[in-house]
Design an enzyme around this catalytic site. Structure first.
Site, mmCIF file in Angstrom:
data_model
loop_
_atom_site.group_PDB
_atom_site.id
_atom_site.type_symbol
_atom_site.label_atom_id
_atom_site.label_comp_id
_atom_site.label_asym_id
_atom_site.label_seq_id
_atom_site.Cartn_x
_atom_site.Cartn_y
_atom_site.Cartn_z
ATOM 1 N N CYS A 126 0.804 -1.238 0.000
ATOM 2 C CA CYS A 126 0.000 0.000 0.000
ATOM 3 C C CYS A 126 0.831 1.280 0.000
ATOM 4 O O CYS A 126 0.339 2.331 -0.407
ATOM 5 C CB CYS A 126 -0.941 -0.007 1.200
ATOM 6 N N HIS A 221 -3.061 6.513 3.948
ATOM 7 C CA HIS A 221 -1.628 6.563 4.236
ATOM 8 C C HIS A 221 -1.045 7.859 3.677
ATOM 9 O O HIS A 221 -1.494 8.352 2.638
ATOM 10 C CB HIS A 221 -0.902 5.407 3.539
#
Lengths: 311, 311
Positions: A126, A221
């Site tokens: 990710c 994120h």
């Protein structure tokens, strides 16, 4: 995507699995079967019933496509039988990412590699996905010399139980964590980011130094980057390049909350790194469940189906 | 500290002011007067009554020592009259930090500079203090070439109202923020870190590139560092040096929560930066209300009183 493609979603009850289902539905895909561990077998997900994910079940399921959002050890067990049975498998775990012959794909960066698969395409970590998306246009324009990255990773990256824990934890207990495997020097997450970035960008020697940190944010994120390039590139030129790059959106202050629910990676704070000759500092944020995981995998599938249709 | 020193605490009702009072009491200081804005005047803080902080009141207060934890504009108004009236002023705002003739002091790093004051000593920014403490031993051993730092700063750095907002905010709204003044290129916090680090370390040309981020943690700041040194220094040697340095404590994974309530700065994750010739990557955490603010200021006062006593 072909309307008649039989799609399997393995790990459908997890944080990424649920977003995968949501995105598949949004994109008009109806022929879906859902799989998970024996613990969740029989559970209902909307109008679907969870089937137990076993090598035998996946080998016999006659799926065209199978999207895996399970841990690396489960992927190692479940992906090969599904691939042998003819399903195109897109695996979101780290199990096959660095394996020769398995393309590691971010469609906007190296989509053409996806076709070189033998039944398995790997979805990067990710953090590696948005990082590669920001680095690729810089690589193409001026070459890359070195990359340093400090991450701000949300609870969603650690799964739905970690999200639940954060929701229940008193704010006074919120902390930064480094909750990844540790070899005494680097976190596993940090070596993954280096090795995957090198593979995706096809720069096997690119120095990438990462420091990974979990922050008490639910979803999304972010990454603070320092990039040294081979040739000089002013921040204004960099901003223009990144603003035109597919899948990126310029934002003054990219933040996880602003990125949540978006398909694009937000990038901003593009400025000179005074501590380098040809250096840029940047900041990015993305929805780690979407572009960081489920969306990227679905885009890989759509890319492959389009290229098959074109043949 | 002399038992009879009359100590004034200005901004006593704020997040740093309250910790200042707590620390002064812990250290046995009893002759304390507390000041704050007119809004808080008359309020009780334990057995003390808050007096209104005005230039006139501070000019007439006959204080030996005055610790300021107010904003830069209030400090510009209040510190000079207190200093003219003979109080040794330690100011925690940015108002005087870069002014010639005002020492900017971290006792463990450049304590000897504190005596070169004309009534005002400045306390550095909450990120500059731990950064300078980690960099100084490296500077002394092998010289510094370049520094990059990504911060993870807690709500406490933005004051007690920001802490209250975080406590009341639903976890789903927790986000990363860049809530500092912005000149279009850098955040004010980022230029402060560079300029203050250069002044404290007496390396006016040291390239320091900072990216500052507020994280949804209540108390405690952390920083991910990349440091390039003039001469090579292995991570083991660096760890030994930092382990012996005053005010630092080695920790495998320094975190804000682990640092909260401690006097020491936690430092760890000391490893080679593969992206540099002589490079180290590190991570630090400290209690930004204590060593990052109140404690450092009190240590400056104690240092000066000890050196006066010794004369």
């Amino acid at each position: 995507m072909r309307d008649d493609a039989q799609i399997g979603v393995v790990g459908a009850t997890g944080a990424v699995g649920r977003v995968t289902l949501e995105l598949l539905r949004e994109r008009g895909h109806e022929s879906i079967r859902v799989f998970a561990s024996s613990r969740s077998a029989g559970m209902r997900l909307g109008d679907l019933t969870v089937e137990e994910a076993t090598p035998e079940a996946l080998g016999a399921a006659e799926l065209d496509i199978c999207l895996f959002s399970v841990g690396a050890s489960a992927s190692r067990e479940l992906v090969p039988p599904a691939a042998r049975a003819g399903a195109l498998c897109v695996d979101k775990s780290s199990a096959f990412r660095l394996q020769d012959g398995v393309p590691l794909v971010v469609p906007e960066v190296n989509g053409e590699r996806a076709r070189e698969n033998s039944g398995i395409v790997a979805n990067p970590n990710c953090c590696s996905i948005p990082l590669a998306m920001v680095l690729a246009p810089l690589r193409d324009a001026v070459g890359l010399r070195r990359v340093r990255v400090a991450t701000y990773q949300s609870a969603a990256g650690a799964g739905s139980q970690a999200m639940q824990r954060l929701l229940e934890e008193p704010v006074e207990k919120h902390d930064l964590r480094m909750d990844w495997d540790f070899d005494g020097v680097e976190l596993e997450e940090e070596s993954k980011i280096r090795a995957e970035t090198q593979k995706i960008l096809e720069l096997p020697e690119l120095p990438v130094s990462a420091t990974c940190v979990r922050v008490p944010v639910l979803v999304g994120h972010a990454e603070a980057l320092w990039v040294e390039t081979e040739e000089p590139l002013g921040p204004d030129q960099a901003q223009m390049l990144l603003g035109e790059a597919p899948g990126l959106r310029l934002e003054q202050f990219p933040s996880p909350l602003a990125a949540t629910g978006l398909d694009e990676v937000l990038v901003g704070r593009i400025r000179e790194d005074h501590a380098a000759e040809n250096g840029l500092a940047l900041f990015l944020a993305c929805d780690n469940l979407r572009k960081g995981a489920a969306l990227n995998a679905i885009q890989i599938v759509e890319l492959l189906l389009r290229s098959r249709a074109a043949v």
